[in-house]
Design a protein around this motif. Structure first.
Motif, mmCIF file in Angstrom:
data_model
loop_
_atom_site.group_PDB
_atom_site.id
_atom_site.type_symbol
_atom_site.label_atom_id
_atom_site.label_comp_id
_atom_site.label_asym_id
_atom_site.label_seq_id
_atom_site.Cartn_x
_atom_site.Cartn_y
_atom_site.Cartn_z
ATOM 1 N N PRO A 190 92.837 12.077 -27.016
ATOM 2 C CA PRO A 190 93.372 10.778 -27.663
ATOM 3 C C PRO A 190 92.680 10.021 -28.398
ATOM 4 C CG PRO A 190 93.847 11.379 -25.170
ATOM 5 C CD PRO A 190 92.976 12.278 -25.661
ATOM 6 N N THR A 191 91.450 9.913 -27.956
ATOM 7 C CA THR A 191 90.454 9.086 -28.839
ATOM 8 C C THR A 191 90.220 9.670 -30.219
ATOM 9 O OG1 THR A 191 89.353 8.205 -26.761
ATOM 10 C CG2 THR A 191 88.134 8.015 -28.910
ATOM 11 N N ASN A 194 93.699 9.193 -32.347
ATOM 12 C CA ASN A 194 93.879 8.072 -32.818
ATOM 13 C C ASN A 194 92.983 7.728 -33.914
ATOM 14 O OD1 ASN A 194 94.726 5.200 -32.279
ATOM 15 N ND2 ASN A 194 92.614 4.890 -32.284
ATOM 16 N N TYR A 195 91.481 8.041 -33.954
ATOM 17 C CA TYR A 195 90.580 7.737 -35.125
ATOM 18 C C TYR A 195 91.154 8.398 -36.272
ATOM 19 C CZ TYR A 195 86.587 8.089 -37.693
ATOM 20 O OH TYR A 195 85.571 7.996 -38.777
ATOM 21 N N LYS A 198 96.570 9.929 -35.945
ATOM 22 C CA LYS A 198 97.492 10.532 -35.222
ATOM 23 C C LYS A 198 97.806 9.601 -34.109
ATOM 24 C CE LYS A 198 96.750 14.271 -38.026
ATOM 25 N NZ LYS A 198 97.783 14.712 -39.146
ATOM 26 N N ASP A 199 99.331 10.048 -33.659
ATOM 27 C CA ASP A 199 99.330 9.705 -32.199
ATOM 28 C C ASP A 199 98.599 10.237 -31.225
ATOM 29 O OD1 ASP A 199 100.914 8.859 -29.847
ATOM 30 O OD2 ASP A 199 102.738 9.980 -30.429
ATOM 31 N N PRO A 200 97.817 9.272 -30.448
ATOM 32 C CA PRO A 200 97.017 9.394 -29.425
ATOM 33 C C PRO A 200 97.675 10.321 -28.181
ATOM 34 C CG PRO A 200 97.406 7.167 -29.238
ATOM 35 C CD PRO A 200 97.998 7.517 -30.683
ATOM 36 N N ASN A 201 99.059 10.159 -28.142
ATOM 37 C CA ASN A 201 99.802 11.013 -27.180
ATOM 38 C C ASN A 201 100.748 12.061 -27.955
ATOM 39 O OD1 ASN A 201 99.386 9.419 -24.565
ATOM 40 N ND2 ASN A 201 99.920 7.453 -25.893
ATOM 41 N N SER A 202 100.173 12.503 -28.987
ATOM 42 C CA SER A 202 100.660 13.681 -29.477
ATOM 43 C C SER A 202 101.312 14.786 -28.846
ATOM 44 C CB SER A 202 99.689 14.188 -30.766
ATOM 45 O OG SER A 202 100.564 15.071 -31.497
ATOM 46 N N GLU A 272 89.618 0.482 -34.642
ATOM 47 C CA GLU A 272 90.523 1.265 -34.833
ATOM 48 C C GLU A 272 91.456 1.448 -33.574
ATOM 49 O OE1 GLU A 272 86.938 2.614 -37.280
ATOM 50 O OE2 GLU A 272 87.234 2.201 -35.203
ATOM 51 N N GLY A 273 90.896 1.110 -32.259
ATOM 52 C CA GLY A 273 91.501 0.881 -31.219
ATOM 53 C C GLY A 273 91.103 2.079 -30.191
ATOM 54 N N PHE A 347 95.026 1.028 -26.297
ATOM 55 C CA PHE A 347 96.471 1.713 -25.919
ATOM 56 C C PHE A 347 96.156 2.851 -24.646
ATOM 57 C CE2 PHE A 347 93.662 4.311 -28.734
ATOM 58 C CZ PHE A 347 93.592 5.568 -28.053
#
Length: 371
Positions: A190-191, A194-195, A198-202, A272-273, A347
């Motif tokens: 997920p990390t 996200n970077y 993309k959706d971290p929960n793809s 970036e989150g 997130f």
């Protein structure tokens, strides 16, 4: 006079008495046992000892360092544990296979100390908070040795971004002072997703293929993958950068300061989150010492007890009334209690399907082995 036919031989009588006493004491001992399985470094040093002294319950306390290890034990059944501490997204999928007991909140008079906002967040994974109690929460970011990173990357080192370690040209330079990544697919994918924007929960395999290839380009620059070793190594100056959990990094920073070894450790949540996660207390369905488990859970819900844990491990709790007992230097530490701007960058990792879980595990093995 007792008939000679009803008289019991002395040796047999003593044997019966021995068996009776053995059953009594065995039952009593069992009723005073408690078996806990928790993350390493996730409780204050004196919590268990204080509980044992207060209740006279003997605690067996074992630790693990990844959700995957706990998940494997739970799915295999007959864990022998009365309390376990899964992270929120793993709790959600474990609930689907019915391995936890629903909580009897009448046995938890201290339950009212829990913060409603954290209960609402946990309810995303555990509807109506039926099975678990939110324990602590944390972010997943970057801990780094301030001096060494500046020496290698200069004063303009991107210590606000995942670029610090996700750009190969930076990571290649940092290799000389040591870099640690977490060894957990459920956090790393997920990390990276996200970077990469993309959706971290793809739910798309193509996204995970891309993330896997990206991680493989970084693999040779990473000193090791581990979920707890980086704490001591950061504090001792043996590595200079680690992807880790906020409380762990603060533990490293405090240890270095206490050692007066000249190592300064800092932590940041990249712009970036990053992931925010919760760890929860739950009772497995095959637990044997239920009464003792509730006694311990209610003990942890005491504000002073939970504050002492936060003071010791630097992870904030879900106990709203504990904050008043947290030491000022911990309460005012932005690593432990981040401000709203930081929180807004965090997130949640959602529960994934079994297919995605298996795919992440398979691809993570490819990353670790470099194949």
């Amino acid at each position: 006079m007792v008939s000679k036919y009803l008289q019991i031989p002395t040796r047999l009588k003593n044997f019966i008495i021995f068996i009776g006493l053995w059953i009594f004491f065995a039952t009593f001992a069992k009723a005073q046992d408690l078996h806990i399985y928790n993350w390493s470094d996730f409780i204050a040093k004196d919590t268990i000892a204080n509980f044992e002294q207060l209740t006279h319950i003997n605690v067996t306390y074992d630790v693990y360092d990844s959700n995957e290890v706990l998940d494997g034990r739970l799915m295999a059944g007959k864990t022998g544990y009365d309390i376990v501490v899964p992270s929120d997204n793993f709790l959600a999928r474990q609930l689907r296979v019915d391995i936890y007991q629903p909580l009897d909140k009448t046995k938890l008079p201290n339950y009212y100390h829990l913060d409603e906002k954290f209960l609402e967040m946990m309810a995303i994974h555990d509807p109506e908070n039926r099975y678990a109690i939110p324990y602590i929460w944390q972010s997943t970011g970057i801990g780094y040795n301030v001096k060494k990173v500046r020496e290698i990357l200069g004063e303009n080192a991107p210590v606000d971004s995942w670029d610090l370690i996700f750009k190969p040209e930076n990571l290649a330079k940092l290799k000389q002072c040591g870099v640690a990544f977490l060894d957990t697919a459920s956090e790393m994918f997920p990390t990276v997703l996200n970077y990469l924007g993309k959706d971290p929960n793809s739910q798309k395999q193509a996204d995970y293929d891309q993330a896997t290839q990206f991680l493989k380009t970084l693999r040779d620059y990473v000193t090791y993958f581990h979920n707890s070793k980086y704490i001591n190594d950061l504090s001792a100056g043996d590595i200079c950068v680690a992807i880790g959990w906020s409380g762990d990094i603060q533990q490293a920073a405090s240890a270095a300061k206490l050692a007066k070894n000249g190592v300064e450790i800092d932590y940041f949540v990249p712009k970036e989150g990053a992931i925010i996660s919760f760890d929860a207390l739950a009772i497995p369905k095959d637990a044997h010492n239920i009464k003792e488990a509730y006694t311990f859970l209610n003990y942890l819900l005491e504000p002073q007890v939970m504050a002492n844990i936060t003071n010791g491990i630097y992870f904030p709790s879900a106990n709203k009334d504990a904050l008043q007992y947290v030491k000022p230097d911990v309460r005012n530490n932005p690593i432990v209690y981040p401000d709203k701007d930081v929180i807004n960058r965090l997130f949640i990792v959602k529960e994934q399907s079994p297919n995605i879980d298996r795919m992440m595990t398979r691809m993570w093995t490819r990353v670790l082995t470099g194949r």
